[in-house]
Design an enzyme around this catalytic site. Structure first.
Site, short mmCIF file in Angstrom:
data_model
loop_
_atom_site.label_atom_id
_atom_site.label_comp_id
_atom_site.label_asym_id
_atom_site.label_seq_id
_atom_site.Cartn_x
_atom_site.Cartn_y
_atom_site.Cartn_z
CE1 TYR A 83 -3.31 -2.69 0.02
CE2 TYR A 83 -3.76 -2.26 2.32
CZ TYR A 83 -4.03 -2.95 1.17
OH TYR A 83 -5.02 -3.90 1.15
CE LYS A 98 1.01 -18.27 -2.24
NZ LYS A 98 0.29 -19.54 -1.98
CG ASP A 128 -2.59 -20.20 -0.37
OD1 ASP A 128 -1.84 -20.17 0.62
OD2 ASP A 128 -2.27 -20.76 -1.44
CG ASP A 168 -7.28 -4.34 3.78
OD1 ASP A 168 -8.33 -4.34 4.45
OD2 ASP A 168 -7.09 -3.57 2.82
CG ASP A 170 -12.36 -6.46 5.72
OD1 ASP A 170 -12.33 -5.95 6.86
OD2 ASP A 170 -12.25 -5.80 4.69
#
Length: 357
Positions: A142, A192, A224, A248, A252
């Site tokens: 970001y 990852k 994942d 992020d 959620d």
């Protein structure tokens, strides 16, 4: 008698109602414990745009830096959707995070026993879930170098670059381990590393920091797989620490497990004053109607007590009071079902107050 100073930023929409409810509960629990809180209200977000022409005045930043903690309601709304991008209401939160040096977002995911029926998962899968997700907040993709558009060999492309440094990973892992020491002493690091260089640096650094905490059990999981496991077997998790992008998304996903976004608090911590806020929005369509659910803000105030004021026992009293009120069948409009007792924002706050004695 201890004395602490709290900056209150109601923000926009339902912000005034939910922060006022949280202050009532804070006052009740701290007065009984001999802890004196003073409060200072400040404008940020759309309210500050209307008053000052900017979403985050310098005076608010100064006040926040001098406070022991900041409690925020919510910012933004359709009224300010068409202002220039550099002064959008949401810039207030990003600006506060930057100015206060807040690099970690803590989001607890805990389902009150009385609300298990609201979860999309089966009761046996969700009962007893208690997760703390620690998201790196100030670096990663970001904040990396961006290219909105460029033409290479006649083909348009765009790019976002993810960069992490060892100090950035180290500090978030230290915080995750310290948070885990207050819980079950288990940390899961999500990355990852089979694909990404930044994730391999992340994993190496996490391992190094974890070696300094003999009481902490560290495990690793690819993002994942973690996303899948949150749905299949969420009770296996205690503290999850991960980077900005993965955090992020996973936070959620985890929030949905509870069945109600109005119930969830959060804390942003780092080098300066801690910032506490519910994860829901400003809901301008119900502002002033007494329909807002204040519990997410009240539980954010509990986190404020735990992490900024060093009063975990008072935080637990608030959390237990919320559970008791919900167990008695009281619900705000967002959670109301037949057979429950519908209450207003103020009434919910009053019921939680009463449970605190």
């Amino acid at each position: 008698m201890s004395k602490k100073h709290i900056v209150i930023i109601p923000g926009d929409g339902i912000g005034e109602e939910i922060t006022s409810a949280a202050i009532r509960v804070l006052e009740r629990v701290t007065n009984k414990a001999g802890l004196t809180l003073t409060y200072e209200k400040q404008l940020a977000g759309g309210a500050a745009i209307d008053q000052y022409g900017v979403p985050l005045p310098d005076s608010v930043i100064r006040a926040a830096k001098q406070a022991d903690a900041v409690l925020l309601g919510a910012v933004g709304g359709p009224k300010w959707d068409h202002v220039p991008p550099e002064i959008r209401a949401e810039k207030a939160i990003l600006g506060l995070r930057k100015e206060l040096g807040l690099y970690a977002n803590l989001r607890p995911v805990r389902v009150s026993p009385a609300l298990i029926e609201y979860s999309p998962l089966k009761a046996e899968a969700i009962y007893g879930v208690d997760i703390l997700l620690v998201r790196e907040l100030s670096s990663g993709i970001y904040y990396g170098q961006k290219c909105e558009s460029e033409i290479i060999d006649g083909i348009e492309q765009a790019s976002d670059v993810e960069v992490y440094t060892v100090p950035e990973v180290s500090r978030i892992m230290h915080l995750a381990c310290q948070a885990a020491q207050l819980r079950k002493k288990q940390v899961l690091s999500v990355d990852k590393a089979n694909v990404l260089a930044t994730s391999r640096l992340w994993r190496r650094t996490v391992n190094q920091v974890a070696s300094e905490y003999a009481d902490i059990q560290l495990k690793h999981m690819y993002v994942d797989n973690c996303a899948m496991q949150l749905v299949l077997a969420p009770k296996q998790f205690d503290v999850i620490v991960t980077n900005n992008l993965f955090g992020d998304i996973l936070s959620d996903e985890a929030a949905v497990l509870t069945g109600s976004i109005g119930m969830l608090p959060s804390a942003s911590l780092g080098n300066g004053t801690g910032l506490y806020e519910p994860i829901h929005g400003s809901a301008p369509d119900i502002a002033g109607l007494g329909l807002a659910n204040p519990v997410g803000t009240i539980l954010s105030a509990a986190m404020l007590l735990r992490y900024s004021l060093g009063a975990p026992e008072l935080a637990e009293q608030i959390e237990q009071a919320v559970d008791k009120v919900l167990a008695e069948g009281y619900r705000t409009a967002d959670l109301y079902k037949s057979g429950a007792t519908k209450v207003s924002t103020d009434e919910m706050a009053g019921l939680i107050e009463a449970q605190l004695g």
